[in-house]
Design an enzyme around this catalytic site. Structure first.
Site, PDB file in Angstrom:
ATOM      1  N   ASP A  40       0.862  -1.169   0.000  1.00 36.81           N
ATOM      2  CA  ASP A  40       0.000   0.000   0.000  1.00 36.81           C
ATOM      3  C   ASP A  40       0.915   1.241   0.000  1.00 36.81           C
ATOM      4  O   ASP A  40       2.119   1.127   0.243  1.00 36.81           O
ATOM      5  CB  ASP A  40      -0.857  -0.057   1.283  1.00 36.81           C
ATOM      6  CG  ASP A  40      -1.623   1.211   1.535  1.00 36.81           C
ATOM      7  OD1 ASP A  40      -2.346   1.634   0.627  1.00 36.81           O
ATOM      8  OD2 ASP A  40      -1.475   1.795   2.641  1.00 36.81           O
ATOM      9  N   ASP A  42      -0.164   5.160   0.992  1.00 38.66           N
ATOM     10  CA  ASP A  42      -0.385   6.137   2.052  1.00 38.66           C
ATOM     11  C   ASP A  42      -0.363   5.494   3.430  1.00 38.66           C
ATOM     12  O   ASP A  42      -1.091   4.528   3.692  1.00 38.66           O
ATOM     13  CB  ASP A  42      -1.748   6.827   1.862  1.00 38.66           C
ATOM     14  CG  ASP A  42      -1.781   7.707   0.632  1.00 38.66           C
ATOM     15  OD1 ASP A  42      -0.968   8.629   0.549  1.00 38.66           O
ATOM     16  OD2 ASP A  42      -2.624   7.457  -0.247  1.00 38.66           O
TER      17      ASP A  42
HETATM   18  O1  C5P Z   1      -2.541   4.496  -0.552  1.00 43.60           O
HETATM   19  P1  C5P Z   1      -3.771   4.129   0.265  1.00 43.60           P
HETATM   20  O2  C5P Z   1      -4.543   2.999  -0.347  1.00 43.60           O
HETATM   21  O3  C5P Z   1      -3.450   3.951   1.696  1.00 43.60           O
HETATM   22  O4  C5P Z   1      -4.709   5.467   0.153  1.00 43.60           O
HETATM   23  C1  C5P Z   1      -5.907   5.600   0.816  1.00 43.60           C
HETATM   24  C2  C5P Z   1      -5.881   6.597   1.949  1.00 43.60           C
HETATM   25  O5  C5P Z   1      -6.231   7.890   1.477  1.00 43.60           O
HETATM   26  C3  C5P Z   1      -6.961   6.228   2.945  1.00 43.60           C
HETATM   27  O6  C5P Z   1      -6.414   5.585   4.065  1.00 43.60           O
HETATM   28  C4  C5P Z   1      -7.677   7.550   3.305  1.00 43.60           C
HETATM   29  O7  C5P Z   1      -7.561   7.893   4.664  1.00 43.60           O
HETATM   30  C5  C5P Z   1      -6.982   8.588   2.455  1.00 43.60           C
HETATM   31  N1  C5P Z   1      -7.953   9.487   1.770  1.00 43.60           N
HETATM   32  C6  C5P Z   1      -7.815  10.856   1.912  1.00 43.60           C
HETATM   33  N2  C5P Z   1      -8.696  11.705   1.265  1.00 43.60           N
HETATM   34  C7  C5P Z   1      -9.674  11.207   0.473  1.00 43.60           C
HETATM   35  C8  C5P Z   1      -9.811   9.818   0.313  1.00 43.60           C
HETATM   36  C9  C5P Z   1      -8.923   8.981   0.980  1.00 43.60           C
HETATM   37  O8  C5P Z   1      -6.905  11.294   2.623  1.00 43.60           O
HETATM   38  N3  C5P Z   1     -10.484  12.045  -0.142  1.00 43.60           N
HETATM   39 MG    MG Z   2      -2.816   3.230   3.417  1.00 35.64          MG
END
Ligand code: C5P
Ligand code: MG
Length: 288
Positions: A40, A42
């Protein structure tokens, strides 16, 4: 666990250390040319916090940037404040959370598309952001490259942003492949939509199965090291063909007490509030 002293670090928790040892031994026996890494992005490859301050996700890099209006920033912050607590709420089931997560991503992407974001400004925004890869990232990326071990970064973030983060860090090597949400720009380089099927935190399995070609190419690598920070990341390897062994390492960054048991039940190694890649690196060194 004598062979990998880092597994005794205070951040490390394991439900079944013997099982971890057995998986690692099988992988060593099979050889590093049978290994692939699926991670993954983030809050797994990037830091959750630095000096007590939260670090941004791919989305947050845009939320905090000058590419969007203050009104839009306000709306995106409200979405984050509404939906992030739901994402990490251990009292709600995945079934309950899934439609809400789709709602979050969909609303955020709609708002971003209204902002006429220019492709040529993304690199500058990433450069000025507080995004940080975890300590030890250089060793992780360089070591995998040196040993020709494929690294799949599977992210529900934004592909264009995450690529820029690793490019600027000098680690976007040719063994790295990315599955993520990519921006679609019009002919003048202005964001008009997001491409393809949305990837959110609970449909990585479907995302994996849409990309069977990638896993087909890697069918000689049935041993998987999986890195994630959400329970949704556990299905990232569901496209791997003829899997032999999988070692799942999970970063538990937030709401530790509420979520510890569920992480221990599903990840082989749980790293609690560990901002480094020390343990994954030690495992990779052991495997190669
Ligand atoms: O790379 P990863 O799959 O971890 O990315 C998803 C992350 O992005 C989620 O854990 C979520 O907290 C974050 N997110 C965000 N803003 C959004 C949608 C998702 O920060 N609008
Ligand atoms: Mg993540």
């Amino acid at each position: 666990m004598l062979k990998i002293p880092e597994l005794s670090n205070p951040s490390v928790c394991m439900r079944d250390p013997q099982r971890v040892q057995d998986i690692l031994q099988s992988m060593v026996k099979a050889g590093s040319n049978t290994v692939q890494v699926i991670s993954d992005f983030d809050m797994t490859l990037t830091r959750f916090a630095h000096n007590g301050k939260r670090c941004p996700t791919c989305h947050n890099i845009l939320d905090d940037s000058k590419l969007i209006s203050s009104d839009c920033r306000q709306k995106l912050k409200e979405l984050l404040n509404t939906y992030y607590p739901i994402e990490i709420d251990s009292s709600r089931s995945v079934e309950e959370k899934l439609p809400l997560m789709v709602e979050w991503w969909t609303k955020a992407h709609e708002i971003l598309v209204e902002q006429k974001i220019r492709k040529d400004l993304l690199a500058g925004v990433v450069r000025e952001s507080d995004a940080m890869l975890r300590e030890g990232y250089q060793l992780l990326f360089d070591h995998l490259h040196e040993h020709s071990i494929p690294l799949l970064i599977f992210s529900a973030g934004i592909g264009d942003i995450l690529e820029e983060v690793i490019r600027q860090a000098g680690v976007f090597h040719p063994n790295v492949k990315v599955f993520s949400n990519y921006m679609d720009f019009d002919e003048s380089g202005v964001l008009k939509a997001f491409k393809g099927e949305l990837i959110h935190i609970y449909n990585k399995r479907e995302g994996a199965l849409l990309n069977t070609g990638h896993f087909q190419e890697l069918r000689t690598r049935p041993n998987v090291l999986l890195l994630g920070d959400s329970l949704g990341d556990l299905t990232m390897a569901d496209g791997v063909q003829d899997m032999e062994n999988i070692l799942k390492i999970g970063f538990l960054n937030d709401k530790v007490e509420d979520r510890k048991q569920s992480y221990l039940d599903s990840y082989d190694i749980v790293l609690i509030k560990d901002e480094t890649l020390e343990v994954p690196n030690a495992i990779l060194l052991y495997l190669t």
